[in-house]
Design a protein around this motif. Structure first.
Motif, PDB file in Angstrom:
ATOM      1  N   ALA A 199       0.849  -1.195   0.000  1.00 31.25           N
ATOM      2  CA  ALA A 199       0.000   0.000   0.000  1.00 31.25           C
ATOM      3  C   ALA A 199       0.878   1.237   0.000  1.00 31.25           C
ATOM      4  O   ALA A 199       1.832   1.350   0.768  1.00 31.25           O
ATOM      5  CB  ALA A 199      -0.916   0.003   1.211  1.00 31.25           C
ATOM      6  N   SER A 200       0.573   2.155  -0.899  1.00 30.16           N
ATOM      7  CA  SER A 200       1.317   3.400  -1.011  1.00 30.16           C
ATOM      8  C   SER A 200       0.347   4.506  -1.445  1.00 30.16           C
ATOM      9  O   SER A 200       0.361   4.914  -2.594  1.00 30.16           O
ATOM     10  CB  SER A 200       2.440   3.227  -2.024  1.00 30.16           C
ATOM     11  OG  SER A 200       3.143   4.425  -2.204  1.00 30.16           O
ATOM     12  N   ARG A 246      -6.085   9.001  -2.978  1.00 31.63           N
ATOM     13  CA  ARG A 246      -6.356   7.757  -3.711  1.00 31.63           C
ATOM     14  C   ARG A 246      -5.503   6.616  -3.197  1.00 31.63           C
ATOM     15  O   ARG A 246      -4.318   6.784  -2.943  1.00 31.63           O
ATOM     16  CB  ARG A 246      -6.038   7.960  -5.193  1.00 31.63           C
ATOM     17  CG  ARG A 246      -6.905   9.037  -5.819  1.00 31.63           C
ATOM     18  CD  ARG A 246      -6.597   9.136  -7.262  1.00 31.63           C
ATOM     19  NE  ARG A 246      -6.919   7.858  -7.888  1.00 31.63           N
ATOM     20  CZ  ARG A 246      -7.458   7.736  -9.068  1.00 31.63           C
ATOM     21  NH1 ARG A 246      -7.723   8.792  -9.777  1.00 31.63           N
ATOM     22  NH2 ARG A 246      -7.718   6.561  -9.567  1.00 31.63           N
ATOM     23  N   PRO A 247      -6.104   5.435  -3.083  1.00 33.71           N
ATOM     24  CA  PRO A 247      -5.284   4.268  -2.707  1.00 33.71           C
ATOM     25  C   PRO A 247      -4.350   3.919  -3.870  1.00 33.71           C
ATOM     26  O   PRO A 247      -4.684   4.114  -5.031  1.00 33.71           O
ATOM     27  CB  PRO A 247      -6.312   3.174  -2.486  1.00 33.71           C
ATOM     28  CG  PRO A 247      -7.533   3.612  -3.182  1.00 33.71           C
ATOM     29  CD  PRO A 247      -7.487   5.106  -3.256  1.00 33.71           C
ATOM     30  N   ARG A 248      -3.181   3.458  -3.528  1.00 30.98           N
ATOM     31  CA  ARG A 248      -2.200   3.090  -4.551  1.00 30.98           C
ATOM     32  C   ARG A 248      -1.403   1.904  -4.063  1.00 30.98           C
ATOM     33  O   ARG A 248      -0.981   1.875  -2.919  1.00 30.98           O
ATOM     34  CB  ARG A 248      -1.282   4.282  -4.816  1.00 30.98           C
ATOM     35  CG  ARG A 248      -0.373   4.120  -5.973  1.00 30.98           C
ATOM     36  CD  ARG A 248       0.377   5.408  -6.202  1.00 30.98           C
ATOM     37  NE  ARG A 248       1.137   5.339  -7.430  1.00 30.98           N
ATOM     38  CZ  ARG A 248       1.873   6.309  -7.902  1.00 30.98           C
ATOM     39  NH1 ARG A 248       1.955   7.436  -7.241  1.00 30.98           N
ATOM     40  NH2 ARG A 248       2.523   6.150  -8.999  1.00 30.98           N
ATOM     41  N   THR A 249      -1.227   0.919  -4.916  1.00 27.18           N
ATOM     42  CA  THR A 249      -0.486  -0.280  -4.547  1.00 27.18           C
ATOM     43  C   THR A 249       0.710  -0.450  -5.458  1.00 27.18           C
ATOM     44  O   THR A 249       0.618  -0.226  -6.634  1.00 27.18           O
ATOM     45  CB  THR A 249      -1.386  -1.538  -4.633  1.00 27.18           C
ATOM     46  OG1 THR A 249      -2.517  -1.315  -3.821  1.00 27.18           O
ATOM     47  CG2 THR A 249      -0.655  -2.776  -4.194  1.00 27.18           C
TER      48      THR A 249
END
Length: 69
Positions: free
Chosen positions: A60-61, A66-69
Motif C-alpha cells: 500500500a502506497s 487515492r489508494p495506490r499499490t
C-alpha cells in the motif's frame, strides 16, 4: 503456469524497480507503444492475477486521497 504477453512485460518492468500500475502504463507508452500496447484494463487485472499467483507482492502506497499499490 503459462504467462501472457502483458504478464511478461509487467514482470520485466517490476524486475528492475517497484512500480504501480499507472507507472507500468506510462513505461509501456514510452517504450513499446509503436509496436505493442497495453491498456489500464489489461494491466490492473494482470497485476491482481500475478499477486494471487504469488509472483509479485503489492504494498500500500496511498497518493493523495487515492489508494495506490
Amino acid at each position: 503456469m503459462e504467462l501472457n504477453s502483458v504478464a511478461k512485460v509487467i514482470l520485466g518492468f517490476l524486475s528492475r524497480e517497484e512500480m504501480s500500475g499507472y507507472d507500468i502504463k506510462l513505461r509501456v507508452d514510452e517504450s513499446t507503444r509503436f509496436f505493442w500496447a497495453a491498456s489500464f484494463g489489461q494491466i490492473y487485472p494482470e497485476l491482481k492475477r500475478l499477486e494471487e499467483q504469488g509472483l509479485i507482492e503489492g504494498t500500500a502506497s496511498p497518493h493523495g486521497g487515492r489508494p495506490r499499490t
